[in-house]
Design a protein around this motif. Structure first.
Motif, PDB file in Angstrom:
ATOM      1  N   TRP A   1      -4.756 -20.754 -22.377  1.00  0.00           N
ATOM      2  CA  TRP A   1      -4.465 -19.407 -21.883  1.00  0.00           C
ATOM      3  C   TRP A   1      -3.604 -18.615 -22.862  1.00  0.00           C
ATOM      4  O   TRP A   1      -3.030 -17.591 -22.512  1.00  0.00           O
ATOM      5  N   GLY A   2      -3.488 -19.075 -24.081  1.00  0.00           N
ATOM      6  CA  GLY A   2      -2.678 -18.402 -25.088  1.00  0.00           C
ATOM      7  C   GLY A   2      -2.267 -19.416 -26.132  1.00  0.00           C
ATOM      8  O   GLY A   2      -2.640 -20.589 -26.065  1.00  0.00           O
ATOM      9  N   GLU A   3      -1.483 -18.983 -27.112  1.00  0.00           N
ATOM     10  CA  GLU A   3      -1.062 -19.902 -28.162  1.00  0.00           C
ATOM     11  C   GLU A   3      -0.127 -20.964 -27.588  1.00  0.00           C
ATOM     12  O   GLU A   3       1.004 -20.676 -27.180  1.00  0.00           O
ATOM     13  N   GLY A   4      -0.596 -22.203 -27.523  1.00  0.00           N
ATOM     14  CA  GLY A   4       0.208 -23.296 -26.995  1.00  0.00           C
ATOM     15  C   GLY A   4       0.356 -23.282 -25.489  1.00  0.00           C
ATOM     16  O   GLY A   4       1.195 -24.003 -24.946  1.00  0.00           O
ATOM     17  N   ILE A   5      -0.437 -22.491 -24.795  1.00  0.00           N
ATOM     18  CA  ILE A   5      -0.345 -22.363 -23.336  1.00  0.00           C
ATOM     19  C   ILE A   5      -1.596 -22.972 -22.717  1.00  0.00           C
ATOM     20  O   ILE A   5      -2.707 -22.488 -22.942  1.00  0.00           O
ATOM     21  N   PHE A   6      -1.422 -24.017 -21.921  1.00  0.00           N
ATOM     22  CA  PHE A   6      -2.557 -24.709 -21.332  1.00  0.00           C
ATOM     23  C   PHE A   6      -2.365 -24.872 -19.826  1.00  0.00           C
ATOM     24  O   PHE A   6      -1.316 -25.317 -19.361  1.00  0.00           O
ATOM     25  N   GLY A   7      -3.378 -24.494 -19.081  1.00  0.00           N
ATOM     26  CA  GLY A   7      -3.350 -24.678 -17.639  1.00  0.00           C
ATOM     27  C   GLY A   7      -2.751 -23.497 -16.909  1.00  0.00           C
ATOM     28  O   GLY A   7      -1.933 -22.732 -17.430  1.00  0.00           O
ATOM     29  N   ILE A   8      -3.155 -23.368 -15.646  1.00  0.00           N
ATOM     30  CA  ILE A   8      -2.766 -22.215 -14.851  1.00  0.00           C
ATOM     31  C   ILE A   8      -1.277 -22.207 -14.497  1.00  0.00           C
ATOM     32  O   ILE A   8      -0.680 -21.151 -14.345  1.00  0.00           O
ATOM     33  N   GLY A   9      -0.666 -23.376 -14.395  1.00  0.00           N
ATOM     34  CA  GLY A   9       0.770 -23.424 -14.117  1.00  0.00           C
ATOM     35  C   GLY A   9       1.576 -22.795 -15.229  1.00  0.00           C
ATOM     36  O   GLY A   9       2.463 -21.962 -14.987  1.00  0.00           O
ATOM     37  N   ALA A  10       1.265 -23.159 -16.465  1.00  0.00           N
ATOM     38  CA  ALA A  10       1.963 -22.588 -17.613  1.00  0.00           C
ATOM     39  C   ALA A  10       1.617 -21.111 -17.791  1.00  0.00           C
ATOM     40  O   ALA A  10       2.472 -20.300 -18.154  1.00  0.00           O
ATOM     41  N   ALA A  11       0.363 -20.744 -17.518  1.00  0.00           N
ATOM     42  CA  ALA A  11      -0.068 -19.359 -17.716  1.00  0.00           C
ATOM     43  C   ALA A  11       0.640 -18.391 -16.774  1.00  0.00           C
ATOM     44  O   ALA A  11       1.138 -17.340 -17.197  1.00  0.00           O
ATOM     45  N   THR A  12       0.687 -18.735 -15.485  1.00  0.00           N
ATOM     46  CA  THR A  12       1.345 -17.834 -14.526  1.00  0.00           C
ATOM     47  C   THR A  12       2.840 -17.726 -14.808  1.00  0.00           C
ATOM     48  O   THR A  12       3.437 -16.663 -14.643  1.00  0.00           O
ATOM     49  N   SER A  13       3.431 -18.823 -15.246  1.00  0.00           N
ATOM     50  CA  SER A  13       4.855 -18.801 -15.584  1.00  0.00           C
ATOM     51  C   SER A  13       5.112 -17.968 -16.839  1.00  0.00           C
ATOM     52  O   SER A  13       6.060 -17.182 -16.900  1.00  0.00           O
ATOM     53  N   HIS A  14       4.249 -18.119 -17.843  1.00  0.00           N
ATOM     54  CA  HIS A  14       4.434 -17.429 -19.122  1.00  0.00           C
ATOM     55  C   HIS A  14       4.244 -15.917 -18.987  1.00  0.00           C
ATOM     56  O   HIS A  14       5.050 -15.132 -19.501  1.00  0.00           O
ATOM     57  N   TYR A  15       3.196 -15.511 -18.298  1.00  0.00           N
ATOM     58  CA  TYR A  15       2.863 -14.091 -18.238  1.00  0.00           C
ATOM     59  C   TYR A  15       3.535 -13.336 -17.088  1.00  0.00           C
ATOM     60  O   TYR A  15       3.818 -12.144 -17.212  1.00  0.00           O
ATOM     61  N   TYR A  16       3.802 -14.027 -15.966  1.00  0.00           N
ATOM     62  CA  TYR A  16       4.289 -13.315 -14.781  1.00  0.00           C
ATOM     63  C   TYR A  16       5.535 -13.942 -14.142  1.00  0.00           C
ATOM     64  O   TYR A  16       5.985 -13.460 -13.107  1.00  0.00           O
ATOM     65  N   VAL A  17       6.074 -15.000 -14.738  1.00  0.00           N
ATOM     66  CA  VAL A  17       7.220 -15.713 -14.160  1.00  0.00           C
ATOM     67  C   VAL A  17       6.945 -15.947 -12.672  1.00  0.00           C
ATOM     68  O   VAL A  17       7.764 -15.637 -11.804  1.00  0.00           O
TER      69      VAL A  17
END
Length: 235
Positions: free
Chosen positions: A162-178
């Motif tokens: 889901w981005g550079e070094g970002i894998f999985g929906i858990g990390a994605a929602t945290s990274h982009y939307y906290v």
């Protein structure tokens, strides 16, 4: 010559052994979560090499803790009839074959389903050739045979980039939307799903190429089509 036959036998047994390895791994994933994927390991090496501290983000989230809006958005983005096919979409593969023939010996489009994408992410490289595609199809068949559709989707959502070094929906929602995948909004779900064809570009503009995806337009398309996707009631 005897040595040629010996070499061919070694290659055949090696191929059989590799398929057995895939069978065992997939069988374990019916009960256990994959600790990493081939794509995650390759990205970790690209970013960090031997460093012990690495900016790889990943957090497993169970199927039940992911909002239905997010599931629907991902299906619209990547494979809207995922729950209706057996792992491959023949029409899409035929169209991909025709495009690839025009592109010469190099595969330029795969026509992949979510199951095929997962097969590639779990075990294979990003290299595009027909031998890798054939192995992808074998693994796709094993995934569909040995795992439920919901389990395949769960593993996919927890392993896709889901981005550079970002894998999985858990990390994605945290990274982009906290936030967490259970309570993000429909608009956020559609935005995250729009990123999947080009996640690094969605995350950082330096990875975008000329003619890159219009994420806003794609998000709008996903929003307009989310409600037509029906999810199974039981896992």
């Amino acid at each position: 010559m005897p040595w040629v036959m010996y070499l061919l036998k070694c290659m055949a047994w090696g191929a059989i052994g590799l398929q057995l390895y895939f069978v065992i791994q997939i069988g374990l994933w019916a009960f256990m979560n994959p600790s990493s994927t081939a794509f995650q390991r390759a990205e970790r090496w690209r970013l960090c090499h031997w460093s012990l501290s690495c900016p790889i983000q990943h957090r497993w989230v169970s199927y039940e803790q992911i909002s239905n809006d997010l599931k629907r958005a991902i299906l619209v983005s990547e494979d809207d009839i995922f729950f209706k096919h057996n792992g491959v979409r023949i029409d899409d593969m035929q169209k991909a074959w025709e495009r690839n023939q025009k592109g010469g010996s190099k595969v330029v489009r795969g026509g992949s389903t979510i199951t095929q994408q997962l097969a590639k992410n779990l075990f294979l490289s990003s290299e595009k050739n027909y031998l890798r595609k054939a192995q992808e199809l074998v693994i796709t068949g094993l995934l569909e045979l040995m795992l439920s559709k919901q389990r395949i989707l769960e593993i996919y959502m927890n392993s896709v980039e889901w981005g550079e070094g970002i894998f999985g929906i858990g990390a994605a929602t945290s990274h982009y939307y906290v936030a967490n995948p259970k309570n993000i909004s429909r608009e956020q779900a559609a935005a995250l799903a729009s990123a999947l064809p080009a996640p690094k570009c969605f995350d950082k503009s330096k990875y975008c190429k000329r003619g890159s995806i219009d994420f806003g337009l794609r998000q709008q398309f996903i929003l307009e089509n989310m409600d037509r996707v029906v999810l199974p009631k039981n896992r």
